[in-house]
Design a protein around this motif. Structure first.
Motif, mmCIF file in Angstrom:
data_model
loop_
_atom_site.group_PDB
_atom_site.id
_atom_site.type_symbol
_atom_site.label_atom_id
_atom_site.label_comp_id
_atom_site.label_asym_id
_atom_site.label_seq_id
_atom_site.Cartn_x
_atom_site.Cartn_y
_atom_site.Cartn_z
ATOM 1 N N LYS A 75 95.330 -2.366 -43.964
ATOM 2 C CA LYS A 75 96.638 -2.673 -44.568
ATOM 3 C C LYS A 75 97.040 -1.566 -45.540
ATOM 4 O O LYS A 75 98.176 -1.098 -45.529
ATOM 5 C CB LYS A 75 96.573 -4.018 -45.306
ATOM 6 N N GLU A 76 96.089 -1.148 -46.375
ATOM 7 C CA GLU A 76 96.389 -0.085 -47.363
ATOM 8 C C GLU A 76 96.851 1.194 -46.682
ATOM 9 O O GLU A 76 97.703 1.913 -47.177
ATOM 10 C CB GLU A 76 95.122 0.238 -48.168
ATOM 11 N N ARG A 77 96.271 1.504 -45.541
ATOM 12 C CA ARG A 77 96.596 2.748 -44.825
ATOM 13 C C ARG A 77 97.795 2.600 -43.888
ATOM 14 O O ARG A 77 98.145 3.538 -43.178
ATOM 15 C CB ARG A 77 95.411 3.188 -43.964
ATOM 16 N N ASN A 78 98.338 1.387 -43.803
ATOM 17 C CA ASN A 78 99.398 1.071 -42.834
ATOM 18 C C ASN A 78 98.964 1.496 -41.425
ATOM 19 O O ASN A 78 99.662 2.241 -40.725
ATOM 20 C CB ASN A 78 100.724 1.737 -43.223
ATOM 21 N N ALA A 79 97.776 1.007 -41.047
ATOM 22 C CA ALA A 79 97.187 1.364 -39.751
ATOM 23 C C ALA A 79 97.134 0.153 -38.829
ATOM 24 O O ALA A 79 97.101 -0.994 -39.281
ATOM 25 C CB ALA A 79 95.776 1.898 -39.970
ATOM 26 N N VAL A 80 97.148 0.448 -37.535
ATOM 27 C CA VAL A 80 96.993 -0.605 -36.530
ATOM 28 C C VAL A 80 95.770 -0.238 -35.683
ATOM 29 O O VAL A 80 95.558 0.937 -35.372
ATOM 30 C CB VAL A 80 98.285 -0.750 -35.671
ATOM 31 N N LYS A 136 102.825 9.852 -34.939
ATOM 32 C CA LYS A 136 101.832 9.005 -35.632
ATOM 33 C C LYS A 136 100.526 9.760 -35.814
ATOM 34 O O LYS A 136 100.204 10.655 -35.022
ATOM 35 C CB LYS A 136 101.532 7.736 -34.800
ATOM 36 N N MET A 137 99.759 9.357 -36.812
ATOM 37 C CA MET A 137 98.403 9.889 -36.941
ATOM 38 C C MET A 137 97.509 9.007 -36.052
ATOM 39 O O MET A 137 97.540 7.781 -36.162
ATOM 40 C CB MET A 137 97.936 9.802 -38.392
ATOM 41 N N VAL A 138 96.763 9.641 -35.151
ATOM 42 C CA VAL A 138 95.867 8.875 -34.268
ATOM 43 C C VAL A 138 94.424 9.218 -34.628
ATOM 44 O O VAL A 138 94.029 10.381 -34.623
ATOM 45 C CB VAL A 138 96.145 9.162 -32.773
ATOM 46 N N LEU A 139 93.650 8.192 -34.947
ATOM 47 C CA LEU A 139 92.234 8.378 -35.308
ATOM 48 C C LEU A 139 91.354 7.803 -34.213
ATOM 49 O O LEU A 139 91.681 6.753 -33.646
ATOM 50 C CB LEU A 139 91.928 7.625 -36.609
ATOM 51 N N ILE A 140 90.239 8.486 -33.926
ATOM 52 C CA ILE A 140 89.222 7.911 -33.041
ATOM 53 C C ILE A 140 87.915 7.909 -33.828
ATOM 54 O O ILE A 140 87.495 8.946 -34.335
ATOM 55 C CB ILE A 140 89.111 8.646 -31.691
ATOM 56 N N PRO A 141 87.284 6.745 -33.984
ATOM 57 C CA PRO A 141 86.110 6.670 -34.865
ATOM 58 C C PRO A 141 84.933 7.546 -34.439
ATOM 59 O O PRO A 141 84.105 7.885 -35.265
ATOM 60 C CB PRO A 141 85.746 5.182 -34.832
ATOM 61 N N ASP A 142 84.848 7.921 -33.178
ATOM 62 C CA ASP A 142 83.801 8.864 -32.752
ATOM 63 C C ASP A 142 84.375 9.769 -31.662
ATOM 64 O O ASP A 142 84.691 9.296 -30.562
ATOM 65 C CB ASP A 142 82.575 8.097 -32.219
ATOM 66 N N TRP A 331 84.580 4.178 -41.656
ATOM 67 C CA TRP A 331 84.512 5.581 -42.092
ATOM 68 C C TRP A 331 85.792 6.331 -41.722
ATOM 69 O O TRP A 331 86.348 7.108 -42.498
ATOM 70 C CB TRP A 331 83.289 6.237 -41.443
ATOM 71 N N SER A 332 86.261 6.073 -40.533
ATOM 72 C CA SER A 332 87.460 6.727 -40.030
ATOM 73 C C SER A 332 88.679 6.359 -40.896
ATOM 74 O O SER A 332 89.484 7.216 -41.273
ATOM 75 C CB SER A 332 87.660 6.287 -38.577
ATOM 76 N N LEU A 333 88.780 5.078 -41.228
ATOM 77 C CA LEU A 333 89.898 4.642 -42.075
ATOM 78 C C LEU A 333 89.746 5.173 -43.498
ATOM 79 O O LEU A 333 90.729 5.465 -44.184
ATOM 80 C CB LEU A 333 89.964 3.112 -42.109
#
Ligand code: 13P
Ligand code: SF4
Length: 361
Positions: A75-80, A136-142, A331-333
């Motif tokens: 929520k803090e990062r406005n991430a889905v 958008k910023m796209v993150l992949i945890p690994d 970690w990613s977030l």
């Protein structure tokens, strides 16, 4: 992809990722309260009820602090969090905002309102999200969550196929890199492959990179299909003889397969479909006993909502999908890394292939 340490310094070198993940848990423990907690397990019991048939309570006491921390930080990062159906239950039910097969995830990625997408799945899925939502910023945890199909072909491979079959359109599975998508005419997923192939204005169609998906489509299609010889390391392990043996010992068993399995396996199945297709079929038909000829987390994720169905083993694990864990998501977030980037020129061309697929779906 760039990795930064907690102080913002750029990390480089081949062993960086391993060292990075070894230190990750220790660092997270100092920043968040992640000790196993029965109190936090109780606080999150509504979530746990969705998986209590498959996740022991003691295990949930270990997961709950991560689930709470991730859902707060999200929520803090406005991430889905977009999660594939092969994610483990604590991710699928615990932190995902949206779950689905590859097509559903792509459709969702094209329309998210949040600033950040955390892709809980494999790298090609994260690239597809970035292609569809470049702002958008796209993150992949690994970043090492790959795919044997995506790794089996390059853009040069597509060019070789075009040279061998001049004029034939190239339909590439979404399980490919952005470069391969950019070199193709249109993409497909396991849920729309037949439709996409049938829509091509040619009697001859090139399909890459999954030889078995291509053969399974060819069995139903009016087109002549030539294909690249890639395969999924999870689905190619199943054999038709094994399935016949299971059916002989369990005559009521319903066998449900993914189209990445060989045509011989598909011929033994009562139903074949995408991961969403499989979930829908089992949910609608509620067989007393079902064997899901696909990745292990599929049965685990729907077990609680279908207590009347007994899920028979075996299943196979995707080592790439299993690289994604609660620790790595947190970690990613926390670090807002690793980010997935696609070269803008490649992205523009790849988007055409993905968009053509979405339009035809
Ligand atoms: P679905 O599109 O059916 O979810 O398949 C993706 C995948 O990688 C299956 O192995
Ligand atoms: Fe790739 Fe197979 Fe894993 Fe799906 S299950 S991500 S196709 S390796």
């Amino acid at each position: 992809m760039m990795l930064n340490d907690l102080y913002g310094r750029q990390l480089t070198g081949p062993n960086v990722l391993n060292a990075h993940f070894q230190n990750m848990k220790t660092t997270l423990d100092t920043l968040y309260d992640l000790k196993p907690s029965l109190e936090k397990a109780e606080e999150t019991k509504d979530i746990y009820e969705k998986m209590d048939r498959v996740v022991p309570k003691a295990e949930w006491a270990r997961f709950a602090p991560y689930v709470i921390a991730i859902n707060r930080l999200k929520k803090e990062r406005n991430a889905v969090i977009l999660a594939h159906n092969y994610m483990t239950p604590e991710i699928y039910h615990g932190v995902a905002d949206f779950v689905g097969d590859s097509l559903e995830l792509a459709m969702k990625a094209a329309n998210v309102k949040e600033d950040v997408i955390v892709q809980c799945g494999v790298h090609f899925m994260a690239e597809t999200s970035k292609i569809l939502s470049p702002e958008k910023m796209v993150l992949i945890p690994d970043v090492e969550a790959g795919c044997s199909l995506a790794e089996s072909i390059t853009a040069e491979g597509v060019a070789e196929m075009r040279a061998q079959y001049p004029g034939a359109p190239v339909v590439s599975y979404v399980n490919t890199t952005a470069e391969v998508k950019a070199a193709s005419d249109v993409c497909c997923t396991s849920s729309n492959a037949l439709k996409i192939v049938e829509a091509q204005d040619s009697d001859l169609v090139i399909m890459t990179p999954d030889q078995f998906l291509a053969q399974n489509v060819a069995a139903q299609s009016s087109k002549k299909i030539v294909f690249w010889a890639g395969s999924c390391i999870v689905h190619e392990l199943y054999t038709a003889q094994d399935l016949r043996d299971y059916r002989e010992s369990e005559p009521d068993l319903k066998i449900i397969a993914h189209p990445e399995c060989t045509p011989e396996v598909v011929a033994e199945a009562d139903f074949t479909g995408s991961t969403r297709g499989i979930i829908n079929w089992v949910t609608e038909n509620k067989p007393a006993k079902a064997m899901l000829v696909t990745e292990c987390s599929m049965a685990a994720n729907i077990s609680d909502s279908l207590p009347e169905v007994e899920f028979a083993k075996p299943c196979n694990m995707c080592p790439y999908m299993k690289k994604i864990s609660l620790e790595k998501i947190l970690w990613s977030l926390h670090t807002m890394e690793p980010q997935v980037e696609v070269d803008p020129e490649i992205s523009k061309r790849a988007r055409l292939s993905v968009q053509r697929m979405l339009d035809l779906s």
